[in-house]
Design a protein around this motif. Structure first.
Motif, PDB file in Angstrom:
ATOM      1  N   GLY A  76       0.778  -1.227   0.000  1.00 33.07           N
ATOM      2  CA  GLY A  76       0.000   0.000   0.000  1.00 33.07           C
ATOM      3  C   GLY A  76       0.810   1.277   0.000  1.00 33.07           C
ATOM      4  N   ILE A  77       2.066   1.217   0.401  1.00 28.52           N
ATOM      5  CA  ILE A  77       2.858   2.453   0.479  1.00 28.52           C
ATOM      6  C   ILE A  77       3.133   3.008  -0.911  1.00 28.52           C
ATOM      7  N   TYR A  78       3.602   2.170  -1.818  1.00 31.68           N
ATOM      8  CA  TYR A  78       3.880   2.643  -3.172  1.00 31.68           C
ATOM      9  C   TYR A  78       2.585   2.928  -3.926  1.00 31.68           C
ATOM     10  N   SER A  79       1.545   2.156  -3.661  1.00 38.55           N
ATOM     11  CA  SER A  79       0.261   2.420  -4.326  1.00 38.55           C
ATOM     12  C   SER A  79      -0.234   3.821  -4.005  1.00 38.55           C
ATOM     13  N   VAL A  80      -0.215   4.155  -2.739  1.00 42.60           N
ATOM     14  CA  VAL A  80      -0.689   5.472  -2.321  1.00 42.60           C
ATOM     15  C   VAL A  80       0.229   6.577  -2.831  1.00 42.60           C
ATOM     16  N   SER A  81       1.538   6.393  -2.691  1.00 40.45           N
ATOM     17  CA  SER A  81       2.457   7.468  -3.066  1.00 40.45           C
ATOM     18  C   SER A  81       2.491   7.702  -4.574  1.00 40.45           C
ATOM     19  N   MET A  82       2.486   6.645  -5.375  1.00 42.69           N
ATOM     20  CA  MET A  82       2.490   6.838  -6.829  1.00 42.69           C
ATOM     21  C   MET A  82       1.154   7.396  -7.308  1.00 42.69           C
ATOM     22  N   VAL A 110       7.611  16.757  -8.125  1.00 39.06           N
ATOM     23  CA  VAL A 110       6.730  15.656  -7.739  1.00 39.06           C
ATOM     24  C   VAL A 110       7.545  14.420  -7.365  1.00 39.06           C
ATOM     25  N   ILE A 111       8.638  14.162  -8.075  1.00 37.49           N
ATOM     26  CA  ILE A 111       9.497  13.029  -7.719  1.00 37.49           C
ATOM     27  C   ILE A 111      10.110  13.251  -6.337  1.00 37.49           C
ATOM     28  N   PHE A 112      10.549  14.486  -6.069  1.00 38.74           N
ATOM     29  CA  PHE A 112      11.070  14.788  -4.732  1.00 38.74           C
ATOM     30  C   PHE A 112       9.993  14.574  -3.671  1.00 38.74           C
ATOM     31  N   GLY A 113       8.786  15.047  -3.936  1.00 45.89           N
ATOM     32  CA  GLY A 113       7.684  14.848  -2.996  1.00 45.89           C
ATOM     33  C   GLY A 113       7.357  13.381  -2.795  1.00 45.89           C
ATOM     34  N   HIS A 114       7.424  12.605  -3.865  1.00 46.66           N
ATOM     35  CA  HIS A 114       7.182  11.160  -3.767  1.00 46.66           C
ATOM     36  C   HIS A 114       8.230  10.485  -2.885  1.00 46.66           C
ATOM     37  N   GLU A 115       9.493  10.818  -3.114  1.00 44.58           N
ATOM     38  CA  GLU A 115      10.561  10.219  -2.307  1.00 44.58           C
ATOM     39  C   GLU A 115      10.437  10.627  -0.843  1.00 44.58           C
ATOM     40  N   TRP A 116      10.094  11.883  -0.606  1.00 49.02           N
ATOM     41  CA  TRP A 116       9.941  12.358   0.767  1.00 49.02           C
ATOM     42  C   TRP A 116       8.752  11.669   1.440  1.00 49.02           C
ATOM     43  N   LEU A 118       7.576   8.695   0.684  1.00 46.54           N
ATOM     44  CA  LEU A 118       7.992   7.310   0.955  1.00 46.54           C
ATOM     45  C   LEU A 118       8.829   7.224   2.217  1.00 46.54           C
ATOM     46  N   TYR A 119       9.806   8.131   2.343  1.00 42.48           N
ATOM     47  CA  TYR A 119      10.639   8.119   3.541  1.00 42.48           C
ATOM     48  C   TYR A 119       9.793   8.359   4.787  1.00 42.48           C
ATOM     49  N   SER A 120       8.855   9.289   4.707  1.00 42.58           N
ATOM     50  CA  SER A 120       8.009   9.598   5.863  1.00 42.58           C
ATOM     51  C   SER A 120       7.147   8.412   6.259  1.00 42.58           C
ATOM     52  N   MET A 121       6.593   7.715   5.263  1.00 38.65           N
ATOM     53  CA  MET A 121       5.756   6.563   5.584  1.00 38.65           C
ATOM     54  C   MET A 121       6.590   5.412   6.154  1.00 38.65           C
ATOM     55  N   TYR A 122       7.758   5.176   5.577  1.00 31.07           N
ATOM     56  CA  TYR A 122       8.624   4.138   6.132  1.00 31.07           C
ATOM     57  C   TYR A 122       9.098   4.516   7.535  1.00 31.07           C
ATOM     58  N   ARG A 123       9.346   5.781   7.755  1.00 34.25           N
ATOM     59  CA  ARG A 123       9.753   6.253   9.089  1.00 34.25           C
ATOM     60  C   ARG A 123       8.607   6.075  10.093  1.00 34.25           C
ATOM     61  N   ALA A 128      12.570   2.741   8.387  1.00 31.75           N
ATOM     62  CA  ALA A 128      13.655   3.555   7.838  1.00 31.75           C
ATOM     63  C   ALA A 128      14.740   3.691   8.902  1.00 31.75           C
ATOM     64  N   PRO A 129      15.865   3.004   8.736  1.00 38.12           N
ATOM     65  CA  PRO A 129      16.892   3.013   9.782  1.00 38.12           C
ATOM     66  C   PRO A 129      17.782   4.253   9.777  1.00 38.12           C
ATOM     67  N   HIS A 130      17.743   5.051   8.726  1.00 35.52           N
ATOM     68  CA  HIS A 130      18.672   6.171   8.599  1.00 35.52           C
ATOM     69  C   HIS A 130      18.005   7.489   8.991  1.00 35.52           C
ATOM     70  N   ASP A 131      18.843   8.459   9.309  1.00 33.78           N
ATOM     71  CA  ASP A 131      18.318   9.773   9.673  1.00 33.78           C
ATOM     72  C   ASP A 131      18.013  10.593   8.419  1.00 33.78           C
ATOM     73  N   VAL A 132      17.362  11.726   8.631  1.00 32.43           N
ATOM     74  CA  VAL A 132      16.881  12.557   7.534  1.00 32.43           C
ATOM     75  C   VAL A 132      18.026  13.109   6.692  1.00 32.43           C
ATOM     76  N   GLN A 133      19.078  13.558   7.318  1.00 28.83           N
ATOM     77  CA  GLN A 133      20.181  14.162   6.575  1.00 28.83           C
ATOM     78  C   GLN A 133      20.835  13.152   5.637  1.00 28.83           C
ATOM     79  N   TRP A 134      21.067  11.950   6.117  1.00 28.34           N
ATOM     80  CA  TRP A 134      21.686  10.932   5.270  1.00 28.34           C
ATOM     81  C   TRP A 134      20.769  10.552   4.114  1.00 28.34           C
TER      82      TRP A 134
END
Length: 175
Positions: A76-82, A110-116, A118-123, A128-134
């Motif tokens: 559902g994460i990619y379905s919603v984000s795409m 829009v690609i930047f928003g999609h990636e952000w 995705l990171y937010s939903m995984y977080r 998401a094991p990594h921090d925002v800066q990385w």
């Protein structure tokens, strides 16, 4: 026929982004940043801009679901984000003219928003094991650059296919 060709092209790019392109990734060459090809997303964004937000929503939902089933950790994460990315790119086109620069800039944003997203939903799900800066410097920005360059490559072919589909819609509407 043009719609079938466009769907087959997006499906082929979806398969390529998960197989062949993964082999030539910068992370396999020893670089610290990694790029994630989102070729199907780029195509659904462009389709949404040229054919309308509803068409983009359907393509985004279908290819997002495929992404979830084949490569995702949570359904559902990619379905919603795409789906959201495609729909909002179609909405933005309603406000502005569809010039080359506007389409490219909108696609990149829009690609930047999609990636952000995705990171937010995984977080949110603690996946998401990594921090925002990385994530921002090592994954999101290189991914946006790669897919922005890919947008430049597929802009004209998708635009031509969408114009063919629109002309067939106009012909059938006149009859």
């Amino acid at each position: 026929m043009a719609r079938l060709l466009m769907t087959a092209m997006v499906l082929l790019l979806f398969v390529l982004e998960g197989t062949v392109v993964q082999v030539i990734s910068p992370s396999t060459g020893g670089l610290s940043w990694m790029t994630v090809p989102r070729f199907a997303l780029v195509c659904t964004i462009l389709i949404s801009m040229f054919l309308g937000r509803r068409e983009g929503l359907y393509y985004g939902l279908a290819f997002g679901f495929l992404q979830d089933v084949l490569y995702g950790q949570v359904i559902g994460i990619y379905s919603v984000s795409m789906m959201l990315a495609s729909y909002f790119s179609g909405m933005i086109v309603l406000l502005f003219q569809r010039g080359f620069g506007m389409v490219i800039i909108t696609s990149i944003l829009v690609i930047f928003g999609h990636e952000w997203l995705l990171y937010s939903m995984y977080r949110m799900f603690s996946l998401a094991p990594h921090d925002v800066q990385w994530i921002l410097s090592s994954q999101i920005l290189p991914t946006v650059v790669l897919n922005g360059l890919f947008t430049l490559v597929v802009y004209m072919p998708i635009r031509r296919l969408c114009k063919m589909i629109e002309s067939k819609k106009d012909l059938s509407a006149k009859e």
